[in-house]
Design a protein around this motif. Sequence first.
Motif, PDB file in Angstrom:
ATOM      1  N   ASP A 250       0.837  -1.209   0.000  1.00  0.00           N
ATOM      2  CA  ASP A 250       0.000   0.000   0.000  1.00  0.00           C
ATOM      3  C   ASP A 250       0.870   1.257   0.000  1.00  0.00           C
ATOM      4  OD1 ASP A 250      -2.301  -1.523   0.029  1.00  0.00           O
ATOM      5  OD2 ASP A 250      -2.611  -1.336   2.205  1.00  0.00           O
ATOM      6  N   TRP A 251       1.918   1.239   0.838  1.00  0.00           N
ATOM      7  CA  TRP A 251       2.835   2.386   0.871  1.00  0.00           C
ATOM      8  C   TRP A 251       3.531   2.548  -0.466  1.00  0.00           C
ATOM      9  CZ3 TRP A 251       8.134   1.772   0.131  1.00  0.00           C
ATOM     10  CH2 TRP A 251       8.869   2.963   0.196  1.00  0.00           C
ATOM     11  N   TYR A 252       4.021   1.447  -1.047  1.00  0.00           N
ATOM     12  CA  TYR A 252       4.780   1.545  -2.293  1.00  0.00           C
ATOM     13  C   TYR A 252       3.885   1.980  -3.452  1.00  0.00           C
ATOM     14  CZ  TYR A 252       8.323   0.526  -5.806  1.00  0.00           C
ATOM     15  OH  TYR A 252       9.233   0.639  -6.829  1.00  0.00           O
ATOM     16  N   MET A 253       2.647   1.501  -3.485  1.00  0.00           N
ATOM     17  CA  MET A 253       1.723   1.960  -4.517  1.00  0.00           C
ATOM     18  C   MET A 253       1.503   3.465  -4.407  1.00  0.00           C
ATOM     19  SD  MET A 253      -1.139  -1.094  -4.547  1.00  0.00           S
ATOM     20  CE  MET A 253      -2.220  -0.201  -5.676  1.00  0.00           C
ATOM     21  N   ARG A 254       1.453   3.948  -3.194  1.00  0.00           N
ATOM     22  CA  ARG A 254       1.231   5.377  -2.974  1.00  0.00           C
ATOM     23  C   ARG A 254       2.402   6.204  -3.480  1.00  0.00           C
ATOM     24  NH1 ARG A 254      -0.366   7.941   2.929  1.00  0.00           N
ATOM     25  NH2 ARG A 254      -0.950  10.018   2.185  1.00  0.00           N
ATOM     26  N   ILE A 255       3.607   5.802  -3.149  1.00  0.00           N
ATOM     27  CA  ILE A 255       4.760   6.581  -3.592  1.00  0.00           C
ATOM     28  C   ILE A 255       5.060   6.328  -5.064  1.00  0.00           C
ATOM     29  CG2 ILE A 255       6.607   4.935  -2.984  1.00  0.00           C
ATOM     30  CD1 ILE A 255       8.064   7.465  -1.797  1.00  0.00           C
ATOM     31  N   LYS A 256       4.712   5.144  -5.543  1.00  0.00           N
ATOM     32  CA  LYS A 256       4.938   4.803  -6.941  1.00  0.00           C
ATOM     33  C   LYS A 256       4.097   5.673  -7.880  1.00  0.00           C
ATOM     34  CE  LYS A 256       5.533   0.432  -9.466  1.00  0.00           C
ATOM     35  NZ  LYS A 256       5.180  -1.002  -9.471  1.00  0.00           N
ATOM     36  N   SER A 257       2.974   6.158  -7.385  1.00  0.00           N
ATOM     37  CA  SER A 257       2.078   6.962  -8.213  1.00  0.00           C
ATOM     38  C   SER A 257       2.489   8.437  -8.275  1.00  0.00           C
ATOM     39  CB  SER A 257       0.641   6.866  -7.690  1.00  0.00           C
ATOM     40  OG  SER A 257       0.528   7.461  -6.406  1.00  0.00           O
ATOM     41  N   ARG A 258       3.509   8.830  -7.527  1.00  0.00           N
ATOM     42  CA  ARG A 258       3.944  10.223  -7.538  1.00  0.00           C
ATOM     43  C   ARG A 258       4.703  10.538  -8.832  1.00  0.00           C
ATOM     44  NH1 ARG A 258       3.366  12.824  -2.756  1.00  0.00           N
ATOM     45  NH2 ARG A 258       4.932  14.399  -3.288  1.00  0.00           N
ATOM     46  N   PRO A 259       4.535  11.749  -9.377  1.00  0.00           N
ATOM     47  CA  PRO A 259       5.252  12.124 -10.602  1.00  0.00           C
ATOM     48  C   PRO A 259       6.766  11.934 -10.508  1.00  0.00           C
ATOM     49  CG  PRO A 259       3.536  13.726 -10.133  1.00  0.00           C
ATOM     50  CD  PRO A 259       3.589  12.795  -8.943  1.00  0.00           C
ATOM     51  N   ALA A 260       7.327  12.104  -9.303  1.00  0.00           N
ATOM     52  CA  ALA A 260       8.775  11.966  -9.135  1.00  0.00           C
ATOM     53  C   ALA A 260       9.276  10.570  -9.475  1.00  0.00           C
ATOM     54  CB  ALA A 260       9.168  12.324  -7.708  1.00  0.00           C
ATOM     55  N   MET A 261       8.385   9.575  -9.431  1.00  0.00           N
ATOM     56  CA  MET A 261       8.793   8.191  -9.704  1.00  0.00           C
ATOM     57  C   MET A 261       8.750   7.833 -11.188  1.00  0.00           C
ATOM     58  SD  MET A 261       9.747   6.223  -7.100  1.00  0.00           S
ATOM     59  CE  MET A 261       9.344   4.540  -7.606  1.00  0.00           C
ATOM     60  N   ARG A 262       8.172   8.680 -12.023  1.00  0.00           N
ATOM     61  CA  ARG A 262       7.918   8.293 -13.414  1.00  0.00           C
ATOM     62  C   ARG A 262       9.182   7.895 -14.171  1.00  0.00           C
ATOM     63  NH1 ARG A 262       3.778  13.247 -14.570  1.00  0.00           N
ATOM     64  NH2 ARG A 262       1.959  12.367 -13.480  1.00  0.00           N
ATOM     65  N   ASP A 263      10.214   8.726 -14.087  1.00  0.00           N
ATOM     66  CA  ASP A 263      11.441   8.413 -14.830  1.00  0.00           C
ATOM     67  C   ASP A 263      12.107   7.159 -14.299  1.00  0.00           C
ATOM     68  OD1 ASP A 263      11.082  10.548 -16.495  1.00  0.00           O
ATOM     69  OD2 ASP A 263      12.495  11.864 -15.471  1.00  0.00           O
ATOM     70  N   ILE A 264      12.046   6.961 -12.993  1.00  0.00           N
ATOM     71  CA  ILE A 264      12.651   5.757 -12.412  1.00  0.00           C
ATOM     72  C   ILE A 264      11.907   4.510 -12.873  1.00  0.00           C
ATOM     73  CG2 ILE A 264      12.859   4.525 -10.199  1.00  0.00           C
ATOM     74  CD1 ILE A 264      13.930   7.145  -9.030  1.00  0.00           C
ATOM     75  N   LEU A 265      10.586   4.589 -12.947  1.00  0.00           N
ATOM     76  CA  LEU A 265       9.808   3.439 -13.411  1.00  0.00           C
ATOM     77  C   LEU A 265       9.986   3.185 -14.901  1.00  0.00           C
ATOM     78  CD1 LEU A 265       6.499   3.970 -11.393  1.00  0.00           C
ATOM     79  CD2 LEU A 265       8.408   2.425 -10.878  1.00  0.00           C
ATOM     80  N   ALA A 266      10.555   4.158 -15.610  1.00  0.00           N
ATOM     81  CA  ALA A 266      10.831   3.978 -17.041  1.00  0.00           C
ATOM     82  C   ALA A 266      12.229   3.411 -17.289  1.00  0.00           C
ATOM     83  CB  ALA A 266      10.680   5.309 -17.775  1.00  0.00           C
ATOM     84  N   ASP A 267      13.025   3.258 -16.247  1.00  0.00           N
ATOM     85  CA  ASP A 267      14.379   2.716 -16.407  1.00  0.00           C
ATOM     86  C   ASP A 267      14.336   1.311 -16.995  1.00  0.00           C
ATOM     87  OD1 ASP A 267      15.604   4.944 -15.420  1.00  0.00           O
ATOM     88  OD2 ASP A 267      16.090   4.106 -13.455  1.00  0.00           O
ATOM     89  N   ARG A 268      15.195   1.085 -17.963  1.00  0.00           N
ATOM     90  CA  ARG A 268      15.298  -0.227 -18.582  1.00  0.00           C
ATOM     91  C   ARG A 268      16.758  -0.491 -18.955  1.00  0.00           C
ATOM     92  NH1 ARG A 268      10.963   0.009 -16.996  1.00  0.00           N
ATOM     93  NH2 ARG A 268       8.967  -0.704 -17.860  1.00  0.00           N
ATOM     94  N   GLN A 269      17.164  -1.743 -18.879  1.00  0.00           N
ATOM     95  CA  GLN A 269      18.463  -2.193 -19.343  1.00  0.00           C
ATOM     96  C   GLN A 269      18.216  -3.438 -20.179  1.00  0.00           C
ATOM     97  OE1 GLN A 269      21.565  -2.786 -20.632  1.00  0.00           O
ATOM     98  NE2 GLN A 269      22.242  -1.439 -18.975  1.00  0.00           N
TER      99      GLN A 269
END
Length: 224
Positions: A190-209
């Motif tokens: 629940d906590w991670y879903m909450r912080i994951k939805s913040r705009p600040a996380m967008r670029d990090i969630l787009a990280d790929r290798q």
Amino acid sequence: MRQLYHFWLSPFSRKVRLVLAEKKLDFELTAEPVWERRDDFLLLNPAGEVPVLREEDGTVLCDSSVICEYLDEVYEDEPKLFGSDPKERAEIRRLVAWFDGKFNREVTDHLLGEKLLKRFFSTGTPDTKVLRAGRTNGAYHMDYIGWLFERRNWLAGDHLTMADLAAAAQVSVIDYMGDINWSKHPRAKDWYMRIKSRPAMRDILADRQASFPPSSHYAELDFE
């Protein structure tokens, strides 16, 4: 423009990226292959470690804790990530130390070190005992995150602080690798879903290798 030298799966680089994004500060990312120990990079940070932030005026800052406190002091607009009174700051710093130190040492170093860094540094194959220890330790830490979130609005209190960003930086790395069984940690989820939805996380969630793809749910806001 300010420049952040980083490694894409370094939790400490991610922590600084989150602070910059929460503060709405523009920056450019420069991937730094620390294993090459480039002379130009060693002139910026003789320790040869990321993250390193070069400000627009040429100021060079090293170490994620130093960088984050500097950014929170110099750019005073909300959010104030280290709190506004001594007791709040003490709890925030306690939790930042927990995630930067204890979590990183007991979980991230084991899993990231075995799965990825050994490959980059050519130091052998993954040790299954170390991986198992990292996952076991990780479960205890996720339980602690859940325990905190059951009692508070965010990890350190009523609002988002540096404690949440330090935790999110570590957790996002482990989640990238698929090493969290979220079904066993509903409150942490629940906590991670909450912080994951913040705009600040967008670029990090787009990280790929390409050679090391993320777990299937890594970028999903509602996940299992």
